[in-house]
Design a protein around this motif. Structure first.
Motif, PDB file in Angstrom:
ATOM      1  N   UNK A  83     -28.541 -20.909 -41.479  1.00  0.00           N
ATOM      2  CA  UNK A  83     -29.301 -19.662 -39.931  1.00  0.00           C
ATOM      3  C   UNK A  83     -29.363 -18.838 -40.294  1.00  0.00           C
ATOM      4  N   UNK A  84     -30.000 -17.566 -40.866  1.00  0.00           N
ATOM      5  CA  UNK A  84     -29.781 -16.470 -42.324  1.00  0.00           C
ATOM      6  C   UNK A  84     -30.517 -15.307 -41.708  1.00  0.00           C
ATOM      7  N   UNK A  85     -29.730 -14.482 -41.312  1.00  0.00           N
ATOM      8  CA  UNK A  85     -30.640 -13.616 -40.836  1.00  0.00           C
ATOM      9  C   UNK A  85     -31.764 -12.583 -41.836  1.00  0.00           C
ATOM     10  N   UNK A  86     -33.233 -12.688 -41.339  1.00  0.00           N
ATOM     11  CA  UNK A  86     -33.817 -11.586 -42.534  1.00  0.00           C
ATOM     12  C   UNK A  86     -33.318 -10.331 -42.678  1.00  0.00           C
ATOM     13  N   UNK A 125     -21.114  -8.348 -39.997  1.00  0.00           N
ATOM     14  CA  UNK A 125     -21.112  -9.314 -38.839  1.00  0.00           C
ATOM     15  C   UNK A 125     -21.722  -9.654 -38.115  1.00  0.00           C
ATOM     16  N   UNK A 126     -23.241  -9.085 -37.031  1.00  0.00           N
ATOM     17  CA  UNK A 126     -23.760  -8.804 -36.989  1.00  0.00           C
ATOM     18  C   UNK A 126     -25.220  -9.951 -37.345  1.00  0.00           C
ATOM     19  N   UNK A 127     -25.933  -9.575 -35.462  1.00  0.00           N
ATOM     20  CA  UNK A 127     -26.803 -10.934 -36.015  1.00  0.00           C
ATOM     21  C   UNK A 127     -28.371 -10.315 -35.762  1.00  0.00           C
ATOM     22  N   UNK A 128     -29.110 -10.053 -36.309  1.00  0.00           N
ATOM     23  CA  UNK A 128     -30.471  -9.686 -35.750  1.00  0.00           C
ATOM     24  C   UNK A 128     -31.373 -10.517 -34.161  1.00  0.00           C
ATOM     25  N   UNK A 129     -32.180  -9.832 -33.302  1.00  0.00           N
ATOM     26  CA  UNK A 129     -32.510 -10.807 -32.390  1.00  0.00           C
ATOM     27  C   UNK A 129     -33.522 -12.020 -33.013  1.00  0.00           C
ATOM     28  N   UNK A 142     -19.996 -10.482 -50.555  1.00  0.00           N
ATOM     29  CA  UNK A 142     -19.183 -10.457 -49.039  1.00  0.00           C
ATOM     30  C   UNK A 142     -20.017 -10.637 -47.952  1.00  0.00           C
ATOM     31  N   UNK A 143     -20.795  -9.973 -48.756  1.00  0.00           N
ATOM     32  CA  UNK A 143     -22.261  -9.971 -46.856  1.00  0.00           C
ATOM     33  C   UNK A 143     -22.402 -10.298 -45.978  1.00  0.00           C
ATOM     34  N   UNK A 144     -22.433 -10.631 -44.679  1.00  0.00           N
ATOM     35  CA  UNK A 144     -22.857 -11.575 -44.047  1.00  0.00           C
ATOM     36  C   UNK A 144     -24.151 -12.233 -44.141  1.00  0.00           C
ATOM     37  N   UNK A 145     -24.630 -13.363 -44.360  1.00  0.00           N
ATOM     38  CA  UNK A 145     -25.818 -13.709 -44.091  1.00  0.00           C
ATOM     39  C   UNK A 145     -26.150 -14.194 -42.541  1.00  0.00           C
ATOM     40  N   UNK A 146     -24.868 -15.231 -41.890  1.00  0.00           N
ATOM     41  CA  UNK A 146     -25.803 -16.050 -40.680  1.00  0.00           C
ATOM     42  C   UNK A 146     -24.767 -17.462 -40.756  1.00  0.00           C
ATOM     43  N   UNK A 147     -25.070 -18.459 -40.355  1.00  0.00           N
ATOM     44  CA  UNK A 147     -24.366 -19.233 -40.223  1.00  0.00           C
ATOM     45  C   UNK A 147     -25.151 -20.761 -40.437  1.00  0.00           C
TER      46      UNK A 147
END
Length: 134
Positions: free
Chosen positions: A123-126, A29-33, A102-107
């Protein structure tokens, strides 16, 4: 497009098929910059799939420029994305995950005033995505 079959893998199996950043975002559940992802300013016609399991998630026709620094979509492929309440970071948000793995995409954010049919911004992580010209 129909929902992809469920994908269940162990942590070791995910580590074997994802690169370090994909694993951090999709499985932890990380987030890219902001502004660093390859799909933020990507505008080709096609379909965005889950980078973990290849399930189709978003059509390019639902992508829009929100200026947020991440790819933004106003709607997902029906049944492709699951919403979960996320109370981390001392705020209430709606997390979106791939329905298949179940992979985290964003919010997802609502009511921001974008002129889209749903008034939502996924809002999705590339790094959670891979694109195909379908």
């Amino acid at each position: 497009m129909s929902s992809a079959p469920k994908v269940n893998k162990s942590e070791d199996e995910w580590r074997a098929v994802l690169n370090k950043e994909q694993f951090r975002v999709l499985r932890q559940k990380g987030t890219e910059r902001p502004g660093t992802g390859e799909y933020d300013k990507h505008h080709e016609e096609g379909v965005y799939h889950c980078a973990g399991c290849d399930a189709p998630l978003y059509k390019s026709t639902t992508k829009f420029n929100s200026g947020c620094g991440w790819p933004a979509f106003f709607d997902a492929v029906p049944g492709a994305v699951v919403r979960h309440e996320d109370n981390s970071l001392f705020m209430k948000r709606i997390e979106i995950t791939c329905a298949a793995c179940g992979g985290h995409l964003g919010h997802v954010f609502k009511g921001e005033g974008f002129s889209t049919p749903t008034d939502e911004r996924h809002c999705v992580n590339s790094v959670s995505l891979k694109f195909t010209n379908e």
